[in-house]
Write an enzyme that holds these catalytic residues in place. Structure first.
Site, short mmCIF file in Angstrom:
data_model
loop_
_atom_site.label_atom_id
_atom_site.label_comp_id
_atom_site.label_asym_id
_atom_site.label_seq_id
_atom_site.Cartn_x
_atom_site.Cartn_y
_atom_site.Cartn_z
N PRO A 2 0.82 -1.20 0.00
CG PRO A 2 -0.30 -1.25 2.04
CD PRO A 2 0.73 -1.95 1.23
CB ILE A 3 1.51 3.99 -2.06
CG1 ILE A 3 2.56 3.00 -2.54
CG2 ILE A 3 2.08 5.41 -2.01
CD1 ILE A 3 2.99 3.21 -3.97
#
Length: 76
Positions: A2-3
């Site tokens: 995830p970013i």
């Protein structure tokens, strides 16, 4: 992986501040990372957090630059 991107205005979080402090940024990074671990079971080492500081002149609200919008609200 995830970013997470967190955008904050470059106003600071208190009187006399012009940006978010390094300590506040560290807490935002830790908190966002922990949230993804708790909700999505994403490991901390796999989560990237980007904090973008937006200049006050670079955003608007209610169809106006934010300073104008705030001035109109204050005049009511």
């Amino acid at each position: 992986m995830p970013i997470v991107t967190i955008q904050v205005t470059r106003e600071g979080s208190g009187p006399g501040r012009t940006s978010v402090t390094p300590e506040e940024k560290a807490r935002l990074i830790a908190g966002a990372s922990q949230l993804l671990l708790d909700v999505l079971n994403k490991p901390l080492e796999a989560t990237f957090v980007v904090i973008e500081e937006v200049e006050l002149d670079n955003w608007g609200w209610g169809g106006l630059p934010v300073a104008d919008y705030r001035n109109r609200r204050a005049a009511r």
